[in-house]
Design an enzyme around this catalytic site. Sequence first.
Site, PDB file in Angstrom:
ATOM      1  N   ASP A 252       1.080  -1.067   0.130  1.00  0.00           N
ATOM      2  CA  ASP A 252      -0.064   0.025   0.030  1.00  0.00           C
ATOM      3  C   ASP A 252       1.062   1.220  -0.010  1.00  0.00           C
ATOM      4  O   ASP A 252       2.024   1.187   0.434  1.00  0.00           O
ATOM      5  CB  ASP A 252      -0.907  -0.046   1.355  1.00  0.00           C
ATOM      6  N   HIS A 253       0.246   2.325  -0.510  1.00  0.00           N
ATOM      7  CA  HIS A 253       0.809   3.550  -0.273  1.00  0.00           C
ATOM      8  C   HIS A 253       0.748   4.385   0.802  1.00  0.00           C
ATOM      9  O   HIS A 253      -0.285   4.666   1.311  1.00  0.00           O
ATOM     10  CB  HIS A 253       0.504   4.659  -1.463  1.00  0.00           C
TER      11      HIS A 253
ATOM     12  N   TYR B 108      -4.815   4.827   0.417  1.00  0.00           N
ATOM     13  CA  TYR B 108      -5.786   3.943  -0.338  1.00  0.00           C
ATOM     14  C   TYR B 108      -5.552   3.167  -1.485  1.00  0.00           C
ATOM     15  O   TYR B 108      -6.686   2.972  -2.421  1.00  0.00           O
ATOM     16  CB  TYR B 108      -7.273   4.740  -0.645  1.00  0.00           C
ATOM     17  N   HIS B 109      -4.574   2.785  -1.365  1.00  0.00           N
ATOM     18  CA  HIS B 109      -4.272   1.834  -2.713  1.00  0.00           C
ATOM     19  C   HIS B 109      -3.429   0.432  -2.477  1.00  0.00           C
ATOM     20  O   HIS B 109      -2.488   0.077  -2.832  1.00  0.00           O
ATOM     21  CB  HIS B 109      -3.092   2.503  -3.681  1.00  0.00           C
ATOM     22  N   PRO B 110      -4.368  -0.548  -1.563  1.00  0.00           N
ATOM     23  CA  PRO B 110      -3.979  -1.735  -1.236  1.00  0.00           C
ATOM     24  C   PRO B 110      -4.019  -2.739  -2.580  1.00  0.00           C
ATOM     25  O   PRO B 110      -4.961  -2.775  -3.318  1.00  0.00           O
ATOM     26  CB  PRO B 110      -4.883  -2.323  -0.195  1.00  0.00           C
TER      27      PRO B 110
END
Length: 558
Positions: free
Chosen positions: A293-294, A468-470
């Site tokens: 994630d980011h 929010y980038h899993p």
Amino acid sequence: MYDYIIVGAGSAGCVLANRLSADPSKRVCLLEAGPRDTNPLIHMPLGIALLSNSKKLNWAFQTAPQQNLNGRSLFWPRGKTLGGSSSINAMVYIRGHEDDYHAWEQAAGRYWGWYRALELFKRLECNQRFDKSEHHGVDGELAVSDLKYINPLSKAFVQAGMEANINFNGDFNGEYQDGVGFYQVTQKNGQRWSSARAFLHGVLSRPNLDIITDAHASKILFEDRKAVGVSYIKKNMHHQVKTTSGGEVLLSLGAVGTPHLLMLSGVGAAAELKEHGVSLVHDLPEVGKNLQDHLDITLMCAANSREPIGVALSFIPRGVSGLFSYVFKREGFLTSNVAESGGFVKSSPDRDRPNLQFHFLPTYLKDHGRKIAGGYGYTLHICDLLPKSRGRIGLKSANPLQPPLIDPNYLSDHEDIKTMIAGIKIGRAILQAPSMAKHFKHEVVPGQAVKTDDEIIEDIRRRAETIYHPVGTCRMGKDPASVVDPCLKIRGLANIRVVDASIMPHLVAGNTNAPTIMIAENAAEIIMRNLDVEALEASAEFAREGAELELAMIAVCM
């Protein structure tokens, strides 16, 4: 009974439903845990500010306490409606860096490489600014446009970036990614253009497509190791949908939901399933692993003017005017995605590609928008694009209505800490450049007292959050340890595939909505053409040759 049961109507699931139901001889069922996307806040872009608190449209997960973030449990919003997270995100259209897809090709073969990805991105895209070209398409369903409203501070941020010796980039999805500029967004005529709006709304009347909302998938049904259906819970009642002989179950619940459902259904690491009393169907240890994630940190500053989008009595007249502009013209600040400008930069000059991304917001944003920050200010989000830390999704319970264990294991690799320190320093340099300095009143967080590397590290541990980038929890690969093969079939099982961000072997350098939609487009073609891995490689070689010819022709014509 259905030829295809798609579980999850998010960025990927809506594309699959569209493409697979285009064949009238195939019956398709689309299951979605959330409601229909009728809430007007979904479609009004600035409505994003109010969606984080909606438990009806948002899974609102919490992570396990993070050892390297002072033991904090982080808020993880994920979309829970038609369109999934594409219905509650900031609409930023970014494909990632070309090198991301070269890495995918190394992991999973040429059909997942850059030439194929670019072909699909162009096929899907209906760009409102760029003509059909080497980098863009105009004939697809996914509307991509410039913002109709850009705040003066967002323009000042881009100018300040150039003053800080960062080049201007007019197209982050073009020839190169580096630079500062304005984001293109998935909007059309001032409204959000989610995956549901792009791919599902226009086919709702197809007689062979059944969409069941408010349907919480609880278990995949197996006969031996062959998927034959799905159990779901709707209004506290248990239901089942079954596949025809040879039909398929397609999992599109995302990087959290897909591994969770697999484990609940007996597919995962045998020891973990036994611990929670889940009967084993197939021992597949990598399910839920490789979570990426980011991680994001912010600089928040008070402004010395009323230019930002503010929370104050003095903003009311502007707010009323903006509401009228939106309702009657689909114009004004309510068409803003909030993250209007930003950029991609390197943490150090010796790097060969950007590893930091900026999202600039001409407003205060506190706790994902869940807490109101009064007054006038602006926020710069800084995220580590290429994290080395890896986490996992696991079980907390065998109860399908209980959330999974989410452990991103942030900052477990020290390189990620070094990258974020550099990001804070570069971000501050931009905000102190002349075009932004004239709007500057004072730094609210972390505050000007936070200066040394040790102080910055402690601030990161105290405040960093997800952006929010899993991805990555059902990793795709050619190697036998991967969860899915290059055709996205789950190894060791029959009639079941994964089609969502969880299959990404490596996190892309950018926002993940567009790549997830691209994954679904590629998957739909693989499914409809009934391609196996060998045929995939042959098709990819043909696609590569065609792409090289097309690029050569464009170069000659320019």
